[in-house]
Design a protein around this motif. Structure first.
Motif, PDB file in Angstrom:
ATOM      1  N   LEU A 137       0.831  -1.211   0.000  1.00 45.37           N
ATOM      2  CA  LEU A 137       0.000   0.000   0.000  1.00 45.37           C
ATOM      3  C   LEU A 137       0.864   1.260   0.000  1.00 45.37           C
ATOM      4  O   LEU A 137       0.564   2.230  -0.707  1.00 45.37           O
ATOM      5  CB  LEU A 137      -0.953  -0.003   1.198  1.00 45.37           C
ATOM      6  N   LEU A 138       1.956   1.251   0.776  1.00 40.47           N
ATOM      7  CA  LEU A 138       2.862   2.404   0.785  1.00 40.47           C
ATOM      8  C   LEU A 138       3.509   2.598  -0.587  1.00 40.47           C
ATOM      9  O   LEU A 138       3.686   3.738  -1.041  1.00 40.47           O
ATOM     10  CB  LEU A 138       3.929   2.235   1.863  1.00 40.47           C
ATOM     11  N   LEU A 139       3.854   1.509  -1.233  1.00 41.39           N
ATOM     12  CA  LEU A 139       4.428   1.596  -2.570  1.00 41.39           C
ATOM     13  C   LEU A 139       3.435   2.221  -3.539  1.00 41.39           C
ATOM     14  O   LEU A 139       3.787   3.109  -4.322  1.00 41.39           O
ATOM     15  CB  LEU A 139       4.849   0.204  -3.062  1.00 41.39           C
ATOM     16  N   ILE A 140       2.184   1.799  -3.471  1.00 40.43           N
ATOM     17  CA  ILE A 140       1.154   2.350  -4.356  1.00 40.43           C
ATOM     18  C   ILE A 140       0.911   3.821  -4.048  1.00 40.43           C
ATOM     19  O   ILE A 140       0.788   4.641  -4.967  1.00 40.43           O
ATOM     20  CB  ILE A 140      -0.137   1.507  -4.268  1.00 40.43           C
ATOM     21  N   VAL A 141       0.882   4.181  -2.763  1.00 43.71           N
ATOM     22  CA  VAL A 141       0.755   5.604  -2.392  1.00 43.71           C
ATOM     23  C   VAL A 141       1.945   6.375  -2.952  1.00 43.71           C
ATOM     24  O   VAL A 141       1.801   7.488  -3.477  1.00 43.71           O
ATOM     25  CB  VAL A 141       0.650   5.769  -0.860  1.00 43.71           C
ATOM     26  N   GLY A 142       3.134   5.783  -2.880  1.00 42.80           N
ATOM     27  CA  GLY A 142       4.321   6.415  -3.440  1.00 42.80           C
ATOM     28  C   GLY A 142       4.201   6.659  -4.931  1.00 42.80           C
ATOM     29  O   GLY A 142       4.614   7.717  -5.432  1.00 42.80           O
ATOM     30  N   VAL A 143       3.616   5.732  -5.644  1.00 43.44           N
ATOM     31  CA  VAL A 143       3.420   5.907  -7.091  1.00 43.44           C
ATOM     32  C   VAL A 143       2.507   7.113  -7.346  1.00 43.44           C
ATOM     33  O   VAL A 143       2.773   7.939  -8.218  1.00 43.44           O
ATOM     34  CB  VAL A 143       2.840   4.630  -7.747  1.00 43.44           C
ATOM     35  N   PHE A 144       1.428   7.217  -6.579  1.00 46.20           N
ATOM     36  CA  PHE A 144       0.526   8.356  -6.749  1.00 46.20           C
ATOM     37  C   PHE A 144       1.220   9.674  -6.407  1.00 46.20           C
ATOM     38  O   PHE A 144       1.008  10.684  -7.076  1.00 46.20           O
ATOM     39  CB  PHE A 144      -0.753   8.172  -5.925  1.00 46.20           C
ATOM     40  N   LEU A 145       2.090   9.666  -5.397  1.00 41.43           N
ATOM     41  CA  LEU A 145       2.840  10.885  -5.073  1.00 41.43           C
ATOM     42  C   LEU A 145       3.822  11.253  -6.178  1.00 41.43           C
ATOM     43  O   LEU A 145       3.976  12.431  -6.520  1.00 41.43           O
ATOM     44  CB  LEU A 145       3.581  10.697  -3.740  1.00 41.43           C
ATOM     45  N   ILE A 146       4.483  10.239  -6.739  1.00 40.74           N
ATOM     46  CA  ILE A 146       5.409  10.485  -7.852  1.00 40.74           C
ATOM     47  C   ILE A 146       4.652  11.068  -9.037  1.00 40.74           C
ATOM     48  O   ILE A 146       5.103  12.029  -9.657  1.00 40.74           O
ATOM     49  CB  ILE A 146       6.132   9.182  -8.246  1.00 40.74           C
ATOM     50  N   GLU A 147       3.494  10.502  -9.339  1.00 45.12           N
ATOM     51  CA  GLU A 147       2.689  10.979 -10.465  1.00 45.12           C
ATOM     52  C   GLU A 147       2.188  12.402 -10.216  1.00 45.12           C
ATOM     53  O   GLU A 147       2.171  13.237 -11.112  1.00 45.12           O
ATOM     54  CB  GLU A 147       1.508  10.033 -10.711  1.00 45.12           C
ATOM     55  N   ARG A 148       1.791  12.663  -8.986  1.00 46.28           N
ATOM     56  CA  ARG A 148       1.214  13.973  -8.638  1.00 46.28           C
ATOM     57  C   ARG A 148       2.258  15.084  -8.641  1.00 46.28           C
ATOM     58  O   ARG A 148       1.997  16.194  -9.017  1.00 46.28           O
ATOM     59  CB  ARG A 148       0.534  13.872  -7.280  1.00 46.28           C
ATOM     60  N   PHE A 149       3.460  14.774  -8.139  1.00 45.76           N
ATOM     61  CA  PHE A 149       4.466  15.817  -7.980  1.00 45.76           C
ATOM     62  C   PHE A 149       5.628  15.550  -8.898  1.00 45.76           C
ATOM     63  O   PHE A 149       6.621  16.081  -8.949  1.00 45.76           O
ATOM     64  CB  PHE A 149       4.930  15.883  -6.516  1.00 45.76           C
TER      65      PHE A 149
END
Length: 149
Positions: A137-149
Motif C-alpha cells: 500500500l505504501l508503494l502504491i501511495v508512493g506511485v501516486f505521489l510520484i505521479e502527482r508531484f
C-alpha cells in the motif's frame, strides 16, 4: 547472512537498469515511430546477447524428450516480456519513467504476494502478512505521489 544483503543490492542495481532500458527503448520507439518495432529490436539484440553468452558458457541444448515434457505455460515468459517492454515504450513518454516503473513494481508486488502466499509455480510459500500488505500500500501511495508531484 550477508549474502542476502549483497544479492538484494545487486537486485537494486538491476532494477536501476530497467529505468535505463525503458528510457532507451522509449527513445528508440519514438525514432522508429513504432513501439513494437523498438521492442522487436530490443529483444533481437537481447537474443543475440544470450546466444553469445550460451556459446561462451558452452551451454548444451537439452534432448528433445526433455523439451517435449515442458508444460506449455512455461514458455509464456517471452510473451509477458514482450508485453512489458512494448507497454513501457508506449507508457514512458506519457507518464514518465518513475511512474511507469513504480506502477509496474506495484503490480509485481501484488501478484508476487499472491504467488508467494499460495505457492503457485512451485514457489516456496511465504504467507501474506500485515507488514507486506502495508508495504504494498505504501508503494502504491508512493506511485501516486510520484505521479502527482
Amino acid at each position: 547472512m550477508y549474502l542476502k544483503y549483497i544479492l538484494t543490492g545487486v537486485a537494486l542495481l538491476i532494477g536501476g537498469l530497467l529505468a535505463v532500458q525503458g528510457s532507451i527503448n522509449s527513445q528508440l520507439g519514438g525514432i522508429l515511430k513504432s513501439p513494437f518495432l523498438a521492442a522487436f529490436i530490443s529483444f533481437f539484440v537481447g537474443t543475440l546477447t544470450l546466444f553469445v553468452l550460451n556459446v561462451l558458457m558452452r551451454a548444451e541444448l537439452p534432448p528433445k524428450a526433455i523439451i517435449a515434457e515442458i508444460p506449455l505455460y512455461l514458455f509464456i515468459g517471452g510473451v509477458i516480456g514482450a508485453i512489458y517492454v512494448s507497454s513501457a515504450i508506449i507508457l514512458i513518454p506519457k507518464i514518465g519513467v518513475a511512474t511507469m516503473l513504480g506502477a509496474s513494481i506495484g503490480g509485481q508486488m501484488i501478484v508476487a504476494s499472491i504467488i508467494d502466499h499460495y505457492g503457485f509455480f512451485n514457489i516456496a510459500i511465504h504467507p501474506i502478512s500485515t507488514g507486506r500488505i502495508v508495504g504494498i500500500l505504501l508503494l502504491i501511495v508512493g506511485v501516486f505521489l510520484i505521479e502527482r508531484f
